[in-house]
Design a protein around this motif. Structure first.
Motif, PDB file in Angstrom:
ATOM      1  N   VAL A   5      46.137  35.645  45.750  1.00  0.00           N
ATOM      2  CA  VAL A   5      46.271  37.093  45.863  1.00  0.00           C
ATOM      3  C   VAL A   5      44.924  37.748  45.590  1.00  0.00           C
ATOM      4  N   PRO A   6      44.541  38.741  46.410  1.00  0.00           N
ATOM      5  CA  PRO A   6      43.300  39.448  46.123  1.00  0.00           C
ATOM      6  C   PRO A   6      43.478  40.403  44.949  1.00  0.00           C
ATOM      7  N   GLY A   7      42.437  40.495  44.142  1.00  0.00           N
ATOM      8  CA  GLY A   7      42.462  41.413  43.008  1.00  0.00           C
ATOM      9  C   GLY A   7      41.079  41.973  42.749  1.00  0.00           C
ATOM     10  N   ARG A   8      41.065  43.110  42.064  1.00  0.00           N
ATOM     11  CA  ARG A   8      39.811  43.803  41.759  1.00  0.00           C
ATOM     12  C   ARG A   8      39.436  43.542  40.304  1.00  0.00           C
ATOM     13  N   ALA A  21      37.751  37.388  33.367  1.00  0.00           N
ATOM     14  CA  ALA A  21      37.815  38.782  33.796  1.00  0.00           C
ATOM     15  C   ALA A  21      39.246  39.277  33.722  1.00  0.00           C
ATOM     16  N   THR A  22      39.379  40.573  33.532  1.00  0.00           N
ATOM     17  CA  THR A  22      40.668  41.228  33.731  1.00  0.00           C
ATOM     18  C   THR A  22      40.667  41.704  35.169  1.00  0.00           C
ATOM     19  N   VAL A  23      41.679  41.278  35.932  1.00  0.00           N
ATOM     20  CA  VAL A  23      41.738  41.571  37.361  1.00  0.00           C
ATOM     21  C   VAL A  23      43.028  42.326  37.658  1.00  0.00           C
ATOM     22  N   ASP A  24      42.892  43.367  38.478  1.00  0.00           N
ATOM     23  CA  ASP A  24      44.042  44.187  38.869  1.00  0.00           C
ATOM     24  C   ASP A  24      44.547  43.737  40.247  1.00  0.00           C
ATOM     25  N   PHE A  25      45.838  43.448  40.314  1.00  0.00           N
ATOM     26  CA  PHE A  25      46.486  43.032  41.564  1.00  0.00           C
ATOM     27  C   PHE A  25      47.487  44.109  41.971  1.00  0.00           C
ATOM     28  N   GLY A  26      47.000  45.215  42.461  1.00  0.00           N
ATOM     29  CA  GLY A  26      47.898  46.281  42.897  1.00  0.00           C
ATOM     30  C   GLY A  26      48.741  46.841  41.771  1.00  0.00           C
ATOM     31  N   GLY A  27      48.184  46.928  40.583  1.00  0.00           N
ATOM     32  CA  GLY A  27      48.902  47.503  39.451  1.00  0.00           C
ATOM     33  C   GLY A  27      49.254  46.498  38.375  1.00  0.00           C
ATOM     34  N   VAL A  28      49.246  45.237  38.688  1.00  0.00           N
ATOM     35  CA  VAL A  28      49.495  44.188  37.703  1.00  0.00           C
ATOM     36  C   VAL A  28      48.144  43.609  37.293  1.00  0.00           C
ATOM     37  N   GLN A  29      47.905  43.571  35.995  1.00  0.00           N
ATOM     38  CA  GLN A  29      46.632  43.051  35.504  1.00  0.00           C
ATOM     39  C   GLN A  29      46.831  41.690  34.862  1.00  0.00           C
ATOM     40  N   THR A  65      45.538  43.366  52.446  1.00  0.00           N
ATOM     41  CA  THR A  65      46.366  42.225  52.046  1.00  0.00           C
ATOM     42  C   THR A  65      47.333  42.624  50.938  1.00  0.00           C
ATOM     43  N   LEU A  66      46.843  43.379  49.958  1.00  0.00           N
ATOM     44  CA  LEU A  66      47.720  43.820  48.873  1.00  0.00           C
ATOM     45  C   LEU A  66      48.838  44.718  49.396  1.00  0.00           C
ATOM     46  N   GLU A  67      48.504  45.601  50.340  1.00  0.00           N
ATOM     47  CA  GLU A  67      49.518  46.475  50.921  1.00  0.00           C
ATOM     48  C   GLU A  67      50.573  45.668  51.669  1.00  0.00           C
ATOM     49  N   LEU A  68      50.128  44.689  52.441  1.00  0.00           N
ATOM     50  CA  LEU A  68      51.067  43.834  53.165  1.00  0.00           C
ATOM     51  C   LEU A  68      51.953  43.047  52.201  1.00  0.00           C
ATOM     52  N   PHE A  69      51.351  42.476  51.168  1.00  0.00           N
ATOM     53  CA  PHE A  69      52.132  41.737  50.170  1.00  0.00           C
ATOM     54  C   PHE A  69      53.160  42.653  49.512  1.00  0.00           C
ATOM     55  N   ALA A  70      52.753  43.895  49.212  1.00  0.00           N
ATOM     56  CA  ALA A  70      53.679  44.843  48.571  1.00  0.00           C
ATOM     57  C   ALA A  70      54.835  45.174  49.504  1.00  0.00           C
ATOM     58  N   LEU A  75      54.415  40.709  45.963  1.00  0.00           N
ATOM     59  CA  LEU A  75      53.771  40.938  44.665  1.00  0.00           C
ATOM     60  C   LEU A  75      54.801  40.861  43.556  1.00  0.00           C
ATOM     61  N   GLN A  76      55.988  41.442  43.800  1.00  0.00           N
ATOM     62  CA  GLN A  76      57.045  41.368  42.798  1.00  0.00           C
ATOM     63  C   GLN A  76      57.468  39.912  42.593  1.00  0.00           C
TER      64      GLN A  76
END
Length: 125
Positions: A5-8, A21-29, A65-70, A75-76
Motif C-alpha cells: 500500500v502506498p503511504g506518505r 517512519a510514521t507513515v499515513d495510509f489514507g488516514g491510518v498511520q 492508488t489509495l483512492e482506488l483501494f478505498a 484499506l478497511q
C-alpha cells in the motif's frame, strides 16, 4: 489480505538502531521500517509491504492508488480491526465504540433501599 500500500511519510526517527517512519495510509498511520529506502524523506510516498517501505512513489500515483483501494474497501480490509470485521461479517453490530459518548446521560438514581431494622420478637403475655 496482505497488500503493498502506498503511504506518505509523516516523520522519521530511529528505533533500536533502525531507521523508522510514521507513515499515513489514507488516514491510518503505521510505523514502517525504512532500511530498504534509507534516503526516503518526510513528505515523500512509498509503497509499503508488511511494515517495510520498498519503493518510492510519486504523489499522484500514490493518491490514485489509495483512492482506488478505498473505493474497493481494501484499506478497511488491510488496516481495519479484524474483530470488528468479524462482527460485521456475522451481521452483528460492533459492541465497542472507539469514540465513546463524552456526555453520556446520567444513570437514574437507584431506588432507596429499605432501612434495616432488627427483627421484632412477639412477646406473649
Amino acid at each position: 489480505m496482505c497488500l503493498a500500500v502506498p503511504g506518505r511519510v509523516l516523520d522519521i526517527g530511529e528505533k533500536d538502531g533502525t531507521r523508522m517512519a510514521t507513515v499515513d495510509f489514507g488516514g491510518v498511520q503505521k510505523e514502517v521500517c525504512l532500511e530498504y529506502l534509507p534516503d526516503l524523506q518526510v513528505g515523500e510516498y512509498a509503497i509499503v509491504h508488511v511494515g517495510f517501505a520498498l519503493q518510492r512513489l510519486d504523489e499522484e500515483s500514490a493518491k490514485q492508488t489509495l483512492e482506488l483501494f478505498a473505493q474497493l474497501g481494501m484499506l478497511q480490509a488491510e488496516f481495519g480491526d479484524p474483530w470488528e470485521q468479524a462482527a460485521a461479517a456475522g451481521g452483528e453490530p460492533w459492541p465497542f465504540a472507539d469514540d465513546p459518548d463524552p456526555d453520556p446521560e446520567p444513570a437514574p438514581d437507584p431506588a432507596p433501599e429499605p432501612a434495616l431494622t432488627a427483627p421484632q420478637e412477639e412477646v406473649q403475655p
